[in-house]
Design a protein around this motif. Sequence first.
Motif, short mmCIF file in Angstrom:
data_model
loop_
_atom_site.label_atom_id
_atom_site.label_comp_id
_atom_site.label_asym_id
_atom_site.label_seq_id
_atom_site.Cartn_x
_atom_site.Cartn_y
_atom_site.Cartn_z
N MET A 244 -42.93 -20.97 22.01
CA MET A 244 -42.94 -19.84 22.92
C MET A 244 -41.63 -19.22 23.12
SD MET A 244 -43.08 -17.80 25.88
CE MET A 244 -43.24 -18.82 27.15
N GLY A 245 -41.36 -18.14 23.00
CA GLY A 245 -40.14 -17.77 23.07
C GLY A 245 -39.85 -16.07 22.85
N PRO A 246 -38.90 -15.35 23.09
CA PRO A 246 -38.56 -14.15 22.57
C PRO A 246 -38.48 -13.93 21.33
CG PRO A 246 -36.47 -14.70 23.63
CD PRO A 246 -37.53 -15.98 23.88
N THR A 247 -38.71 -12.64 20.71
CA THR A 247 -38.79 -12.48 18.88
C THR A 247 -37.30 -12.77 18.54
OG1 THR A 247 -40.63 -11.09 19.06
CG2 THR A 247 -39.02 -10.74 17.42
N PRO A 248 -36.09 -12.40 19.39
CA PRO A 248 -34.97 -12.54 18.89
C PRO A 248 -34.44 -13.91 18.72
CG PRO A 248 -34.78 -11.62 21.02
CD PRO A 248 -36.28 -11.56 20.36
N ASN B 103 -42.58 -10.40 33.09
CA ASN B 103 -43.42 -11.57 32.61
C ASN B 103 -43.69 -11.65 31.10
OD1 ASN B 103 -44.95 -10.02 35.45
ND2 ASN B 103 -44.59 -12.35 35.46
N GLY B 104 -42.54 -11.28 30.24
CA GLY B 104 -42.62 -11.32 28.88
C GLY B 104 -42.09 -12.60 28.43
N ALA B 105 -42.13 -12.61 27.26
CA ALA B 105 -41.52 -13.97 26.57
C ALA B 105 -40.08 -14.43 26.78
CB ALA B 105 -41.94 -13.91 25.20
N ALA B 106 -39.29 -13.29 27.12
CA ALA B 106 -37.71 -13.72 27.70
C ALA B 106 -37.44 -14.47 28.81
CB ALA B 106 -36.97 -12.27 27.37
N GLY B 107 -38.67 -14.44 29.59
CA GLY B 107 -38.24 -15.20 31.15
C GLY B 107 -37.81 -16.38 30.83
N PRO B 108 -37.96 -17.55 30.31
CA PRO B 108 -37.37 -18.61 30.19
C PRO B 108 -36.05 -18.77 29.62
CG PRO B 108 -39.58 -19.05 29.64
CD PRO B 108 -39.46 -17.57 29.72
N LEU C 49 -33.09 -12.29 39.38
CA LEU C 49 -34.02 -12.27 38.32
C LEU C 49 -35.45 -11.91 38.85
CD1 LEU C 49 -31.65 -13.71 37.05
CD2 LEU C 49 -33.36 -15.42 36.26
N LEU C 50 -36.11 -10.91 38.26
CA LEU C 50 -37.53 -10.67 38.57
C LEU C 50 -38.38 -10.88 37.43
CD1 LEU C 50 -37.10 -7.09 39.67
CD2 LEU C 50 -37.35 -8.81 41.24
N TYR C 51 -39.81 -11.72 37.69
CA TYR C 51 -40.95 -11.70 36.78
C TYR C 51 -40.53 -12.49 35.69
CZ TYR C 51 -41.89 -7.89 39.85
OH TYR C 51 -42.12 -6.84 40.97
N THR C 52 -39.82 -13.81 35.78
CA THR C 52 -39.43 -14.66 34.70
C THR C 52 -40.58 -15.47 34.31
OG1 THR C 52 -38.33 -16.26 36.06
CG2 THR C 52 -36.88 -14.49 35.23
N GLU C 53 -41.59 -15.66 35.06
CA GLU C 53 -42.86 -16.45 34.86
C GLU C 53 -43.52 -15.81 33.63
OE1 GLU C 53 -46.76 -17.97 36.86
OE2 GLU C 53 -45.29 -17.16 38.13
N PRO D 106 -48.74 -9.00 35.08
CA PRO D 106 -49.26 -8.64 36.59
C PRO D 106 -48.53 -7.51 37.33
CG PRO D 106 -48.50 -10.84 36.70
CD PRO D 106 -48.61 -10.49 35.13
N ASN D 107 -47.21 -7.56 37.29
CA ASN D 107 -46.42 -6.60 37.90
C ASN D 107 -46.35 -5.39 37.50
OD1 ASN D 107 -45.54 -8.69 40.04
ND2 ASN D 107 -45.21 -9.72 38.15
#
Length: 471
Positions: A80-84, A183-188, A203-207, A213-214
Amino acid sequence: MKHQFDSTVLREYDIRGIIGETLGPDDARAIGRSFATLLRRAGGSKVAVGYDGRVSSPMLEHALVEGLTASGCDVVRVGMGPTPMLYYAEASAEDVHGGIQITGSHNPANYNGFKMVFQGRPFFGEDIQTIGTMSAAGDWSDGTGDVESRDILGEYVERLLEGLAGIDADALVSLRVGWDAGNGAAGPALEALAARLPGEHHLLYTEVDGNFPNHHPDPTVEANLADLKALVADKQLDFGVAFDGDGDRIGAIDGEGRVIWGDQLLMIYAEDLLRTRKDATIIADVKASRALFDHVSACGGKPLMWKTGHSLIKSKMKETGSPLAGEMSGHVFFADTYYGFDDALYAGVRLIAASARLGKSVTQLRGDMPDMLNTPEMRFQVDESRKFAAIDEVSARLADNPGPGVEDVNATDGVRVTTADGWWLLRASNTQDVLVARAESDTKDGLDRLMAQIDEQLALSGLERGESVGH
């Protein structure tokens, strides 16, 4: 075995559908089989696979891997991770010949889809239609591929940090930035990156939460930047950066809460890059402001207006050797000391770098830009069978009779008409049954006159600008 896709799923730039209605595991398996067959016929044998944070993504990933291996390709699962990050896995590893990211991008939570890269080039248009014809015919290779997992997050973050190469870290100690992963895939990846960046980062909404939800993770809609604006104002930060659901599109605001739109970000990146790369070609899509094209010229670059669509822009960059390109939608592509794909995390790092090298705050860079009056992107429903025909009609009429005051008619992608008042654009969406309109002027009266020209052309084709619809 053969497979038939729903007619709405195979699109111009990617594959996308509604889970349980138009898209499911059988589709993912067929995509895997067709993609692997094409890759093997082209001499490749290994595919990287990643996925975003949507609830349905692990299920689709499982089926996709089954399809790829059943047609004889080896699979590198990057998780799991961001497209890039998936693009990075494909671009940086010698033994990987293709990549597929499972992602619904900025669509609602019940959507999902696939973005693909094939031997280092974007896979779109005819390529995607070929997946459909091969699946319908069951034209698949058979084989037994191996599967391995690679944890590349740390390596990817290291590569992102190279965007600050040559900048004195001491100069960035006082930097204060807000970030919203939505809350997207870039959080971690964002958490790991921010921990390594100089300065102070909020940082906001990294989960990761596929229900978002936000707020909806589309940073080109100003309402979705409200929490980031509040954070920047409350903590008096220098600027803020936001990402879409899969981390390939960037949104930004300055320290005063003003949005920095995609073409305005490109103005900053271009000014920075053109200090050392005079005469470089900088590409932007047909929706971008005239101010951007003027600014690129003023900084010694060659502006090139091109078609909207991340795959089309990437292909044009390869063809022209352009080191930098961008779209109004927040896709920014750096081939300058990077790989040429759209990466919002890297774009965030390069915004810090540009501000440092130009010796101006992001707020000052935004404030220096000319005040243009633009409409938002207006999207209105037009029947699929009419949308391209209507644009052709407008183009033909203006070729025969451009009318008083028309300085230029550009048909690169739809019709973009320049007059003394500014410019207006009409184009057909490649992904929905809508026409897209946009206009820009220096004055309110000028904008009204441009909108009247759009409405006149639509009326001549028996259409009218209806209520704007979403992406």
